[in-house]
Design a protein around this motif. Sequence first.
Motif, PDB file in Angstrom:
ATOM      1  N   ASN A  19       7.534   5.779  -0.511  1.00  0.00           N
ATOM      2  CA  ASN A  19       6.182   6.077  -0.322  1.00  0.00           C
ATOM      3  C   ASN A  19       5.425   4.732  -0.171  1.00  0.00           C
ATOM      4  OD1 ASN A  19       4.078   7.830  -0.122  1.00  0.00           O
ATOM      5  ND2 ASN A  19       3.449   7.443  -2.408  1.00  0.00           N
ATOM      6  N   SER A  63       0.672   7.624   0.009  1.00  0.00           N
ATOM      7  CA  SER A  63      -0.214   8.972  -0.446  1.00  0.00           C
ATOM      8  C   SER A  63      -0.395   8.565  -1.902  1.00  0.00           C
ATOM      9  CB  SER A  63       0.885  10.182  -0.155  1.00  0.00           C
ATOM     10  OG  SER A  63       1.856  10.263  -0.966  1.00  0.00           O
ATOM     11  N   ALA A  64      -1.073   9.597  -2.543  1.00  0.00           N
ATOM     12  CA  ALA A  64      -1.225   9.358  -3.755  1.00  0.00           C
ATOM     13  C   ALA A  64      -0.193   9.710  -4.960  1.00  0.00           C
ATOM     14  CB  ALA A  64      -2.486  10.404  -3.948  1.00  0.00           C
ATOM     15  N   SER A  65       0.752   9.876  -4.253  1.00  0.00           N
ATOM     16  CA  SER A  65       2.017  10.653  -5.175  1.00  0.00           C
ATOM     17  C   SER A  65       2.913   9.363  -5.849  1.00  0.00           C
ATOM     18  CB  SER A  65       2.969  11.370  -4.370  1.00  0.00           C
ATOM     19  OG  SER A  65       3.631  10.601  -3.256  1.00  0.00           O
ATOM     20  N   GLY A  66       2.348   8.162  -5.687  1.00  0.00           N
ATOM     21  CA  GLY A  66       2.774   7.039  -6.513  1.00  0.00           C
ATOM     22  C   GLY A  66       4.198   6.662  -5.451  1.00  0.00           C
ATOM     23  N   SER A  95       0.868  -1.056   0.206  1.00  0.00           N
ATOM     24  CA  SER A  95      -0.022   0.113   0.035  1.00  0.00           C
ATOM     25  C   SER A  95       0.807   1.202   0.033  1.00  0.00           C
ATOM     26  CB  SER A  95      -0.903  -0.130   1.319  1.00  0.00           C
ATOM     27  OG  SER A  95      -1.669  -1.118   1.100  1.00  0.00           O
ATOM     28  N   THR A  96       0.312   2.263  -0.285  1.00  0.00           N
ATOM     29  CA  THR A  96       1.203   3.307  -0.727  1.00  0.00           C
ATOM     30  C   THR A  96       0.793   4.440   0.446  1.00  0.00           C
ATOM     31  OG1 THR A  96      -0.462   4.457  -2.190  1.00  0.00           O
ATOM     32  CG2 THR A  96       1.568   3.340  -3.226  1.00  0.00           C
TER      33      THR A  96
END
Length: 222
Positions: free
Chosen positions: A94, A76-79, A73-74
């Motif tokens: 990340n 954040s949404a930044s990849g 799982s990340t």
Amino acid sequence: MTPNIDHRQHFNPVGVSSLGISANTVCPPSASRPVRLATKDEAVATGRRWRYQLQRGAQGLLPWERVAHCQRSTMSASGVGVFRTAAGGASFSNLATCGSMWHCPVCAAKITEVRRQELQAAITAWALKGGEVYLATQTFPHLNHQPIAANLEKFSAAQKKYKQSKPYLRIMKLAGCVGSIVAKEVTHGANGWHPHTHTRLFSPARASWNCCASWIWRGSKR
């Protein structure tokens, strides 16, 4: 009348010699084949691959634990970021890390390596001062039907009582023990879960421990 048959000779394959009363047959040695040893890089890659396979197994068995999201799982949404090293390796950023010593083989390997380095540094520093470091392993008998949680609770209570006992305190004083480092380990075998501890005892004098050998044995039996 039943005839006396030598079954060792009766069942022997042609061309295979008998071992007499020790065994039925012995097979001739097979042709030797050269064995190629794995390189250091291959061994590291195999170990890493095995740890991730074990992690996937843990994630399937423990979907409610943090290990289920470890490296999957990340944050954040930044990849996911990929960083390559000069030696050809790579690392990721990340990604969620569970940091579980007991559930995650990947995190456990990182944590134990850091602790190993810290322990080695402590032992080296103490040895440079002329001190001695000894290893004491403690465990108890158990059966495979006994749950690990109950055994760990009893084991911890027994260790606490033992280390507060007068014989143990007298042994540590006579030996001049100035401190200890305890590592708890749990393995699994034919008799079920096997909890045990490895304790490093830091002492300034070997002679004191030799004098206390009989006291250590008698104290551990109480």
